[in-house]
Motif scaffolding. Structure first.
Motif, PDB file in Angstrom:
ATOM      1  N   ALA A  12      25.269 -13.062   5.763  1.00 20.70           N
ATOM      2  CA  ALA A  12      26.043 -13.225   7.001  1.00 20.70           C
ATOM      3  C   ALA A  12      27.408 -12.553   6.926  1.00 20.70           C
ATOM      4  N   THR A  13      27.878 -12.192   5.728  1.00 20.95           N
ATOM      5  CA  THR A  13      29.157 -11.480   5.643  1.00 20.95           C
ATOM      6  C   THR A  13      28.969  -9.976   5.866  1.00 20.95           C
ATOM      7  N   ALA A  14      27.715  -9.559   6.059  1.00 20.56           N
ATOM      8  CA  ALA A  14      27.406  -8.170   6.409  1.00 20.56           C
ATOM      9  C   ALA A  14      26.564  -8.201   7.682  1.00 20.56           C
ATOM     10  N   PRO A  15      27.180  -8.621   8.800  1.00 24.30           N
ATOM     11  CA  PRO A  15      26.416  -8.819  10.033  1.00 24.30           C
ATOM     12  C   PRO A  15      25.779  -7.542  10.557  1.00 24.30           C
ATOM     13  N   GLN A  16      24.570  -7.696  11.077  1.00 22.85           N
ATOM     14  CA  GLN A  16      23.794  -6.575  11.584  1.00 22.85           C
ATOM     15  C   GLN A  16      24.084  -6.349  13.068  1.00 22.85           C
ATOM     16  N   GLY A  17      23.852  -5.107  13.503  1.00 21.96           N
ATOM     17  CA  GLY A  17      23.978  -4.794  14.920  1.00 21.96           C
ATOM     18  C   GLY A  17      25.261  -4.038  15.243  1.00 21.96           C
ATOM     19  N   LYS A  18      25.367  -3.689  16.518  1.00 22.02           N
ATOM     20  CA  LYS A  18      26.512  -2.918  16.991  1.00 22.02           C
ATOM     21  C   LYS A  18      27.495  -3.831  17.714  1.00 22.02           C
ATOM     22  N   ALA A  29      30.765 -17.016  12.085  1.00 18.48           N
ATOM     23  CA  ALA A  29      31.167 -18.425  12.183  1.00 18.48           C
ATOM     24  C   ALA A  29      30.705 -19.195  10.958  1.00 18.48           C
ATOM     25  N   HIS A  30      31.583 -20.071  10.471  1.00 18.66           N
ATOM     26  CA  HIS A  30      31.217 -20.929   9.341  1.00 18.66           C
ATOM     27  C   HIS A  30      32.024 -22.218   9.428  1.00 18.66           C
ATOM     28  N   VAL A  31      31.573 -23.206   8.670  1.00 17.80           N
ATOM     29  CA  VAL A  31      32.203 -24.531   8.711  1.00 17.80           C
ATOM     30  C   VAL A  31      33.119 -24.727   7.512  1.00 17.80           C
ATOM     31  N   CYS A  32      34.309 -25.268   7.779  1.00 17.84           N
ATOM     32  CA  CYS A  32      35.299 -25.616   6.753  1.00 17.84           C
ATOM     33  C   CYS A  32      35.516 -27.128   6.789  1.00 17.84           C
ATOM     34  N   ASN A  33      36.129 -27.633   5.742  1.00 19.20           N
ATOM     35  CA  ASN A  33      36.471 -29.061   5.698  1.00 19.20           C
ATOM     36  C   ASN A  33      37.873 -29.300   6.254  1.00 19.20           C
ATOM     37  N   ASP A  34      38.216 -30.578   6.422  1.00 19.34           N
ATOM     38  CA  ASP A  34      39.533 -30.926   6.985  1.00 19.34           C
ATOM     39  C   ASP A  34      40.563 -31.267   5.913  1.00 19.34           C
ATOM     40  N   LEU A  35      40.280 -30.900   4.659  1.00 17.96           N
ATOM     41  CA  LEU A  35      41.206 -31.196   3.555  1.00 17.96           C
ATOM     42  C   LEU A  35      41.959 -29.976   3.047  1.00 17.96           C
ATOM     43  N   GLY A  36      41.652 -28.812   3.590  1.00 16.23           N
ATOM     44  CA  GLY A  36      42.314 -27.594   3.112  1.00 16.23           C
ATOM     45  C   GLY A  36      41.644 -26.992   1.897  1.00 16.23           C
ATOM     46  N   GLY A  90      31.165  -9.961  22.272  1.00 21.43           N
ATOM     47  CA  GLY A  90      30.542  -9.853  20.953  1.00 21.43           C
ATOM     48  C   GLY A  90      29.374 -10.788  20.720  1.00 21.43           C
ATOM     49  N   SER A  91      28.835 -10.672  19.530  1.00 22.45           N
ATOM     50  CA  SER A  91      27.742 -11.518  19.072  1.00 22.45           C
ATOM     51  C   SER A  91      28.277 -12.434  17.972  1.00 22.45           C
ATOM     52  N   VAL A  92      27.509 -13.499  17.679  1.00 19.66           N
ATOM     53  CA  VAL A  92      27.920 -14.464  16.657  1.00 19.66           C
ATOM     54  C   VAL A  92      26.897 -14.446  15.516  1.00 19.66           C
ATOM     55  N   HIS A  93      27.421 -14.471  14.302  1.00 15.82           N
ATOM     56  CA  HIS A  93      26.602 -14.395  13.088  1.00 15.82           C
ATOM     57  C   HIS A  93      27.016 -15.538  12.178  1.00 15.82           C
ATOM     58  N   MET A  94      26.032 -16.140  11.499  1.00 15.38           N
ATOM     59  CA  MET A  94      26.357 -17.298  10.661  1.00 15.38           C
ATOM     60  C   MET A  94      25.240 -17.607   9.685  1.00 15.38           C
ATOM     61  N   PRO A  95      25.602 -18.314   8.604  1.00 16.49           N
ATOM     62  CA  PRO A  95      24.548 -18.923   7.790  1.00 16.49           C
ATOM     63  C   PRO A  95      24.102 -20.185   8.538  1.00 16.49           C
ATOM     64  N   ARG A  96      23.289 -21.019   7.939  1.00 20.19           N
ATOM     65  CA  ARG A  96      22.896 -22.288   8.570  1.00 20.19           C
ATOM     66  C   ARG A  96      24.069 -23.253   8.434  1.00 20.19           C
ATOM     67  N   ILE A  97      25.021 -23.103   9.347  1.00 23.39           N
ATOM     68  CA  ILE A  97      26.284 -23.835   9.278  1.00 23.39           C
ATOM     69  C   ILE A  97      26.079 -25.346   9.213  1.00 23.39           C
ATOM     70  N   GLY A  98      26.926 -25.985   8.395  1.00 24.77           N
ATOM     71  CA  GLY A  98      26.902 -27.445   8.294  1.00 24.77           C
ATOM     72  C   GLY A  98      25.770 -28.002   7.478  1.00 24.77           C
ATOM     73  N   CYS A  99      24.911 -27.127   6.935  1.00 20.30           N
ATOM     74  CA  CYS A  99      23.708 -27.605   6.244  1.00 20.30           C
ATOM     75  C   CYS A  99      23.743 -27.396   4.732  1.00 20.30           C
ATOM     76  N   GLY A 100      24.829 -26.840   4.239  1.00 17.24           N
ATOM     77  CA  GLY A 100      24.950 -26.653   2.798  1.00 17.24           C
ATOM     78  C   GLY A 100      25.729 -27.815   2.204  1.00 17.24           C
ATOM     79  N   LEU A 101      26.926 -27.526   1.744  1.00 18.91           N
ATOM     80  CA  LEU A 101      27.768 -28.553   1.124  1.00 18.91           C
ATOM     81  C   LEU A 101      28.132 -29.672   2.092  1.00 18.91           C
TER      82      LEU A 101
END
Length: 160
Positions: free
Chosen positions: A11-17, A23-30, A119-130
């Motif tokens: 997802a850090t090498a998004p495809q397309g023009k 988009a990715h998910v972060c925590n609220d602790l910094g 634009g378009s949106v690219h992401m891993p399966r957000i919220g489903c890892g850690l």
């Protein structure tokens, strides 16, 4: 019929023009240092630095669950730091850190930005890892907030 395209890749090498918002998910602790953010930091230092500054200065800004910070990392590439998890560990009652309501709100802001940029949106399966979320709960949020507005979405599953 889903409005989401699934591909194998990074997802850090998004495809397309055109303009792409990662988009990715972060925590609220910094905290930044495990999961997908490691791949982001390997490619660009700006999203991590901006996120840490955003958290550090949170008394004077909108940092918190559901907030999104957009960081431009290239002429056509933006990273959306979405605050969608409370803390970093599963709680005492087995509650994972994912906060679906916060992800839902954040995806609304991502949709607004994608529409604004054309634009378009690219992401891993957000919220489903850690964060410990389930895709069956996240996917409908993406469909409602992004796909329903005509925003092209690509979800990347890492691997061969």
């Amino acid at each position: 019929m889903t409005g989401i395209t699934y591909v194998r890749g990074d997802a850090t090498a998004p495809q397309g023009k055109g303009v792409k918002v990662i988009a990715h998910v972060c925590n609220d602790l910094g905290g930044w240092g495990k999961g997908f953010v490691v791949a982001i930091s390997r490619r660009w230092p700006e999203p991590e630095a901006a996120y840490r500054r955003w958290h550090r200065e949170r008394a004077r800004n909108d940092f918190g669950l559901g907030a999104v910070q957009f960081v431009q990392v290239g002429r056509y590439v933006w990273v959306a730091n979405m605050v969608g998890q409370r803390g970093m560990r599963t709680g005492g009652k087995g509650v994972p850190p994912v906060r679906y309501e916060a992800i839902d709100v954040a995806l609304g802001a991502v949709a607004d930005k994608a529409v604004e940029l054309g634009g378009s949106v690219h992401m891993p399966r957000i919220g489903c890892g850690l964060a410990g979320g389930t895709w069956s709960r996240v996917e409908p949020l993406i469909e409602a907030r992004l796909a329903a507005r005509g925003v092209p979405v690509t979800v990347y599953d890492h691997g061969a």
